[in-house]
Design a protein around this motif. Structure first.
Motif, short mmCIF file in Angstrom:
data_model
loop_
_atom_site.label_atom_id
_atom_site.label_comp_id
_atom_site.label_asym_id
_atom_site.label_seq_id
_atom_site.Cartn_x
_atom_site.Cartn_y
_atom_site.Cartn_z
N LYS A 47 4.71 30.19 -0.65
CA LYS A 47 3.53 29.77 -1.41
C LYS A 47 3.86 28.55 -2.27
CE LYS A 47 1.21 34.05 -1.01
NZ LYS A 47 -0.03 34.60 -1.26
N TYR A 48 4.24 27.47 -1.56
CA TYR A 48 4.57 26.21 -2.22
C TYR A 48 3.90 25.06 -1.49
CZ TYR A 48 8.13 28.66 -4.87
OH TYR A 48 8.77 29.52 -5.71
N TRP A 49 3.63 24.01 -2.24
CA TRP A 49 3.14 22.76 -1.68
C TRP A 49 3.89 21.63 -2.38
CZ3 TRP A 49 0.39 18.80 -4.21
CH2 TRP A 49 0.01 19.07 -5.53
N SER A 50 3.87 20.48 -1.76
CA SER A 50 4.51 19.32 -2.36
C SER A 50 3.96 18.05 -1.73
CB SER A 50 6.04 19.40 -2.18
OG SER A 50 6.65 18.51 -3.10
N TYR A 51 4.53 16.95 -2.13
CA TYR A 51 4.12 15.65 -1.59
C TYR A 51 5.31 14.71 -1.58
CZ TYR A 51 4.05 14.51 -6.56
OH TYR A 51 4.41 14.35 -7.87
N HIS A 52 5.21 13.70 -0.76
CA HIS A 52 6.13 12.57 -0.88
C HIS A 52 5.31 11.31 -0.62
CE1 HIS A 52 6.48 13.11 3.52
NE2 HIS A 52 6.79 11.83 3.54
N ILE A 53 5.85 10.21 -1.09
CA ILE A 53 5.12 8.96 -1.07
C ILE A 53 5.96 7.90 -0.40
CG2 ILE A 53 4.12 7.17 -2.57
CD1 ILE A 53 3.64 9.58 -4.58
N LEU A 75 4.83 -5.44 3.00
CA LEU A 75 4.78 -6.28 4.19
C LEU A 75 6.19 -6.70 4.57
CD1 LEU A 75 1.65 -8.48 3.41
CD2 LEU A 75 1.81 -6.44 4.82
N ASN A 76 6.52 -6.57 5.85
CA ASN A 76 7.80 -7.01 6.43
C ASN A 76 9.03 -6.30 5.86
OD1 ASN A 76 6.38 -8.91 8.02
ND2 ASN A 76 6.32 -10.29 6.26
N GLU A 77 8.88 -5.08 5.38
CA GLU A 77 10.01 -4.31 4.87
C GLU A 77 9.93 -2.87 5.36
OE1 GLU A 77 10.71 -4.46 0.65
OE2 GLU A 77 10.05 -6.54 0.53
N GLN A 78 11.05 -2.18 5.35
CA GLN A 78 11.07 -0.76 5.69
C GLN A 78 10.37 0.03 4.57
OE1 GLN A 78 12.26 0.98 8.34
NE2 GLN A 78 12.57 -0.97 9.35
N PRO A 79 9.66 1.10 4.93
CA PRO A 79 9.04 1.94 3.89
C PRO A 79 10.11 2.54 2.97
CG PRO A 79 8.23 2.53 6.07
CD PRO A 79 9.35 1.57 6.27
N GLN A 80 9.75 2.73 1.73
CA GLN A 80 10.63 3.36 0.76
C GLN A 80 9.99 4.68 0.34
OE1 GLN A 80 11.40 0.58 -2.42
NE2 GLN A 80 11.87 -1.06 -0.98
N TRP A 121 0.86 -1.17 0.00
CA TRP A 121 0.00 0.00 0.00
C TRP A 121 0.89 1.22 0.00
CZ3 TRP A 121 0.51 -2.94 4.41
CH2 TRP A 121 0.85 -2.29 5.59
N VAL A 122 0.31 2.35 -0.25
CA VAL A 122 1.06 3.57 -0.45
C VAL A 122 0.51 4.64 0.49
CG1 VAL A 122 1.57 5.38 -2.14
CG2 VAL A 122 1.46 3.00 -2.88
N VAL A 123 1.42 5.34 1.17
CA VAL A 123 1.03 6.46 2.01
C VAL A 123 1.45 7.73 1.28
CG1 VAL A 123 1.32 7.62 4.22
CG2 VAL A 123 1.28 5.12 4.13
N ILE A 124 0.48 8.59 1.01
CA ILE A 124 0.76 9.86 0.33
C ILE A 124 0.68 10.97 1.38
CG2 ILE A 124 -0.02 11.51 -1.42
CD1 ILE A 124 -1.24 9.11 -2.93
N SER A 125 1.75 11.74 1.47
CA SER A 125 1.80 12.88 2.40
C SER A 125 1.84 14.16 1.58
CB SER A 125 3.04 12.80 3.28
OG SER A 125 3.02 11.64 4.06
N VAL A 126 0.90 15.05 1.86
CA VAL A 126 0.83 16.34 1.18
C VAL A 126 1.22 17.40 2.20
CG1 VAL A 126 -0.70 18.00 0.05
CG2 VAL A 126 -1.00 15.54 -0.35
#
Length: 182
Positions: free
Chosen positions: A107-113, A118-123, A95-100
């Motif tokens: 006056k900027y915005w961005s995101y990272h994903i 399962l059983n691994e560190q997030p990338q 699954w994917v976690v999107i952070s805005v």
């Protein structure tokens, strides 16, 4: 948006040549005090943020856990943060976690994903891979354009540039992304 212009903007809020934030002079600097003032104003006058979140909830796109996390504690963190999870179609173990992030000092915005396996560190990544991500970011961009007028998307080619003569609460020599959003 030019790298030198954004660095110049960042220097308004972070004192230069402090390689640590653990010095009293850092917290007395005009740059730190200005950043703190902007964060305080954003926390006390957050109508745009509240409006933005309510519009995101109304989208009812395919969220994995049906929950939106608001991590906008501010303090001296110069951005509002919203996080949600999606499950890309056809990927049973991911699954994917999107952070805005929406800056309160520029006056900027961005995101990272974050890719969660399962059983691994997030990338962590800054590019869109799955169609669901593209759909969400496209919809969020429209809402930001309407709610936070004049805000621009800060692209990875700029936000991953290191600023080596400032420090933040999280790191020495932060990236532009870290300075504007963390």
């Amino acid at each position: 948006m030019k790298e030198k212009d954004i660095k110049s903007l960042v220097y308004n809020f972070y004192p230069r040549n402090f390689l640590s934030v653990h010095l009293e002079e850092y917290y007395e600097s005009k740059e730190y005090l200005l950043r703190k003032q902007y964060c305080f104003e954003a926390r006390t006058n957050n109508k745009l943020w509240v409006d933005f979140k309510s519009q995101i909830v109304e989208l009812k796109l395919n969220m994995f856990n049906k929950r939106i996390g608001d991590y906008s504690v501010l303090g001296d963190v110069p951005a509002y943060h919203l996080e949600f999870s999606i499950k890309p179609e056809g990927y049973a173990n991911e699954w994917v976690v999107i952070s805005v992030s929406i800056s309160v000092i520029a006056k900027y915005w961005s995101y990272h994903i974050a890719d969660i396996f399962l059983n691994e560190q997030p990338q962590i990544r800054y590019t869109l891979v799955y169609k669901e991500e593209t759909e969400w970011i496209s919809e969020i961009a429209k809402i930001i354009e309407l709610t936070f007028q004049e805000y621009q998307l800060l692209t990875p080619d700029i936000h991953q540039v290191v600023i080596d003569d400032i420090a933040t609460s999280y790191t020495e020599s932060p990236t532009i992304f870290q300075a504007l959003f963390w």
